[in-house]
Design a protein around this motif. Structure first.
Motif, PDB file in Angstrom:
ATOM      1  N   ASP A  48       0.801  -1.225   0.000  1.00 54.16           N
ATOM      2  CA  ASP A  48       0.000   0.000   0.000  1.00 54.16           C
ATOM      3  C   ASP A  48       0.834   1.274   0.000  1.00 54.16           C
ATOM      4  OD1 ASP A  48       0.901  -0.180   2.614  1.00 54.16           O
ATOM      5  OD2 ASP A  48      -1.061   0.136   3.523  1.00 54.16           O
ATOM      6  N   GLU A  49       2.125   1.169   0.330  1.00 52.80           N
ATOM      7  CA  GLU A  49       2.988   2.355   0.329  1.00 52.80           C
ATOM      8  C   GLU A  49       4.438   1.953   0.128  1.00 52.80           C
ATOM      9  OE1 GLU A  49       3.827   6.052  -0.116  1.00 52.80           O
ATOM     10  OE2 GLU A  49       1.767   5.499   0.293  1.00 52.80           O
ATOM     11  N   PRO A  50       4.997   2.171  -1.065  1.00 56.18           N
ATOM     12  CA  PRO A  50       4.363   2.753  -2.238  1.00 56.18           C
ATOM     13  C   PRO A  50       3.312   1.794  -2.801  1.00 56.18           C
ATOM     14  CG  PRO A  50       6.490   1.850  -2.847  1.00 56.18           C
ATOM     15  CD  PRO A  50       6.360   1.697  -1.355  1.00 56.18           C
ATOM     16  N   LEU A  51       2.315   2.344  -3.465  1.00 57.13           N
ATOM     17  CA  LEU A  51       1.238   1.519  -4.011  1.00 57.13           C
ATOM     18  C   LEU A  51       1.786   0.679  -5.168  1.00 57.13           C
ATOM     19  CD1 LEU A  51      -1.680   0.872  -3.459  1.00 57.13           C
ATOM     20  CD2 LEU A  51      -2.350   2.727  -4.991  1.00 57.13           C
ATOM     21  N   LEU A  52       1.847  -0.624  -4.933  1.00 59.01           N
ATOM     22  CA  LEU A  52       2.450  -1.580  -5.856  1.00 59.01           C
ATOM     23  C   LEU A  52       1.456  -2.698  -6.127  1.00 59.01           C
ATOM     24  CD1 LEU A  52       5.971  -3.083  -5.734  1.00 59.01           C
ATOM     25  CD2 LEU A  52       4.037  -4.618  -5.694  1.00 59.01           C
ATOM     26  N   ASP A  67      -3.577  -7.498 -19.586  1.00 56.95           N
ATOM     27  CA  ASP A  67      -4.949  -7.050 -19.338  1.00 56.95           C
ATOM     28  C   ASP A  67      -5.406  -7.424 -17.933  1.00 56.95           C
ATOM     29  OD1 ASP A  67      -5.108  -6.032 -21.945  1.00 56.95           O
ATOM     30  OD2 ASP A  67      -5.826  -7.952 -22.727  1.00 56.95           O
ATOM     31  N   LYS A  68      -5.068  -8.627 -17.470  1.00 56.72           N
ATOM     32  CA  LYS A  68      -5.422  -9.044 -16.108  1.00 56.72           C
ATOM     33  C   LYS A  68      -4.782  -8.123 -15.082  1.00 56.72           C
ATOM     34  CE  LYS A  68      -4.427 -13.350 -15.345  1.00 56.72           C
ATOM     35  NZ  LYS A  68      -4.087 -14.775 -15.351  1.00 56.72           N
ATOM     36  N   LEU A  69      -3.511  -7.811 -15.296  1.00 56.69           N
ATOM     37  CA  LEU A  69      -2.812  -6.916 -14.375  1.00 56.69           C
ATOM     38  C   LEU A  69      -3.454  -5.529 -14.379  1.00 56.69           C
ATOM     39  CD1 LEU A  69      -0.536  -6.055 -12.463  1.00 56.69           C
ATOM     40  CD2 LEU A  69       0.877  -5.667 -14.493  1.00 56.69           C
ATOM     41  N   LEU A  70      -3.730  -4.995 -15.557  1.00 59.05           N
ATOM     42  CA  LEU A  70      -4.299  -3.649 -15.643  1.00 59.05           C
ATOM     43  C   LEU A  70      -5.688  -3.572 -15.017  1.00 59.05           C
ATOM     44  CD1 LEU A  70      -3.049  -2.559 -19.168  1.00 59.05           C
ATOM     45  CD2 LEU A  70      -2.208  -1.804 -16.928  1.00 59.05           C
ATOM     46  N   LYS A  71      -6.452  -4.647 -15.098  1.00 61.05           N
ATOM     47  CA  LYS A  71      -7.759  -4.695 -14.430  1.00 61.05           C
ATOM     48  C   LYS A  71      -7.568  -4.574 -12.914  1.00 61.05           C
ATOM     49  CE  LYS A  71     -11.774  -7.624 -13.694  1.00 61.05           C
ATOM     50  NZ  LYS A  71     -12.274  -8.982 -13.726  1.00 61.05           N
ATOM     51  N   LYS A  72      -6.591  -5.282 -12.389  1.00 63.21           N
ATOM     52  CA  LYS A  72      -6.299  -5.217 -10.956  1.00 63.21           C
ATOM     53  C   LYS A  72      -5.783  -3.836 -10.568  1.00 63.21           C
ATOM     54  CE  LYS A  72      -5.486 -10.127 -10.765  1.00 63.21           C
ATOM     55  NZ  LYS A  72      -4.661 -11.237 -10.328  1.00 63.21           N
ATOM     56  N   VAL A  73      -4.948  -3.249 -11.411  1.00 65.90           N
ATOM     57  CA  VAL A  73      -4.422  -1.910 -11.162  1.00 65.90           C
ATOM     58  C   VAL A  73      -5.576  -0.910 -11.059  1.00 65.90           C
ATOM     59  CG1 VAL A  73      -3.148   0.013 -12.227  1.00 65.90           C
ATOM     60  CG2 VAL A  73      -2.123  -2.276 -12.126  1.00 65.90           C
ATOM     61  N   ARG A  74      -6.503  -0.971 -12.020  1.00 68.37           N
ATOM     62  CA  ARG A  74      -7.650  -0.044 -12.009  1.00 68.37           C
ATOM     63  C   ARG A  74      -8.474  -0.214 -10.734  1.00 68.37           C
ATOM     64  NH1 ARG A  74      -7.525  -1.354 -17.460  1.00 68.37           N
ATOM     65  NH2 ARG A  74      -9.108  -2.974 -17.236  1.00 68.37           N
ATOM     66  N   ARG A  75      -8.686  -1.457 -10.323  1.00 65.82           N
ATOM     67  CA  ARG A  75      -9.484  -1.703  -9.118  1.00 65.82           C
ATOM     68  C   ARG A  75      -8.785  -1.154  -7.871  1.00 65.82           C
ATOM     69  NH1 ARG A  75     -13.813  -1.030  -6.938  1.00 65.82           N
ATOM     70  NH2 ARG A  75     -14.443  -2.522  -5.391  1.00 65.82           N
ATOM     71  N   VAL A  76      -7.484  -1.397  -7.768  1.00 61.52           N
ATOM     72  CA  VAL A  76      -6.718  -0.892  -6.627  1.00 61.52           C
ATOM     73  C   VAL A  76      -6.758   0.637  -6.617  1.00 61.52           C
ATOM     74  CG1 VAL A  76      -4.381  -0.687  -5.653  1.00 61.52           C
ATOM     75  CG2 VAL A  76      -5.254  -2.935  -6.372  1.00 61.52           C
ATOM     76  N   GLU A  77      -6.628   1.258  -7.776  1.00 59.45           N
ATOM     77  CA  GLU A  77      -6.678   2.716  -7.849  1.00 59.45           C
ATOM     78  C   GLU A  77      -8.043   3.249  -7.403  1.00 59.45           C
ATOM     79  OE1 GLU A  77      -3.303   3.602 -11.253  1.00 59.45           O
ATOM     80  OE2 GLU A  77      -5.401   3.428 -11.890  1.00 59.45           O
ATOM     81  N   GLU A  78      -9.106   2.545  -7.766  1.00 62.51           N
ATOM     82  CA  GLU A  78     -10.454   2.940  -7.321  1.00 62.51           C
ATOM     83  C   GLU A  78     -10.559   2.868  -5.801  1.00 62.51           C
ATOM     84  OE1 GLU A  78     -13.208   0.305  -9.242  1.00 62.51           O
ATOM     85  OE2 GLU A  78     -12.815   1.129 -11.229  1.00 62.51           O
ATOM     86  N   TYR A  80      -8.094   2.778  -3.471  1.00 61.24           N
ATOM     87  CA  TYR A  80      -7.148   3.631  -2.750  1.00 61.24           C
ATOM     88  C   TYR A  80      -7.236   5.101  -3.145  1.00 61.24           C
ATOM     89  CZ  TYR A  80      -5.045  -0.174  -0.224  1.00 61.24           C
ATOM     90  OH  TYR A  80      -4.854  -1.217   0.638  1.00 61.24           O
ATOM     91  N   GLY A  81      -7.912   5.403  -4.245  1.00 64.19           N
ATOM     92  CA  GLY A  81      -8.085   6.791  -4.655  1.00 64.19           C
ATOM     93  C   GLY A  81      -6.822   7.484  -5.099  1.00 64.19           C
ATOM     94  N   LYS A  82      -5.846   6.701  -5.547  1.00 61.64           N
ATOM     95  CA  LYS A  82      -4.593   7.275  -6.052  1.00 61.64           C
ATOM     96  C   LYS A  82      -3.979   6.309  -7.056  1.00 61.64           C
ATOM     97  CE  LYS A  82      -1.722   5.582  -2.219  1.00 61.64           C
ATOM     98  NZ  LYS A  82      -0.796   5.954  -1.153  1.00 61.64           N
TER      99      LYS A  82
END
Length: 124
Positions: A48-52, A67-78, A80-82
């Protein structure tokens, strides 16, 4: 998933990357890379810090791993809001043609790609 010295590959990578990123000053003391479920997404490598956010696979058969990774990245960004600061895709093996495509796509998406070995199609 493969085992290294009796430890699952994902767990091995979590420990290894924690140590390496601490040594490089990227990961603060007290933080470590773990597996986590974030917003319903199972994340193989997470901090969570740094957000990885990272995805681990034994064999990358297609570019869909990105694509699987980017889906997870988008969800984590949603959640954590960053923005995710570090994106990683790690594969033990990939067919050479796929490896070239993965390298190009990961470069375009700002993903750190680690490929253990490339193989000719049909060979392991």
């Amino acid at each position: 998933m493969s085992f290294f010295a009796g430890v699952a590959f994902e767990r091995f990578l979590q420990r290894f990357l924690t140590k390496q990123l601490r040594a490089q000053g990227v990961l603060p003391a007290g933080k470590r890379i773990t597996m986590s479920s974030v917003g319903g997404e199972e994340v193989d490598l997470f901090c969570d810090e740094p957000l990885l956010v990272g995805e681990v696979t034994a064999h990358a058969e297609t570019q869909e791993e990105v694509d699987k990774l980017l889906k997870k990245v988008r969800r984590v960004e949603e959640v954590y809001g960053k923005p995710v600061q570090i994106k990683m895709l790690i594969a033990l093996t990939a067919e050479r043609k796929i490896a070239r495509r993965l390298r190009k796509r990961c470069e375009e998406e700002g993903i750190n790609l680690v490929l253990g070995r490339t193989v000719q199609k049909g060979l392991g």
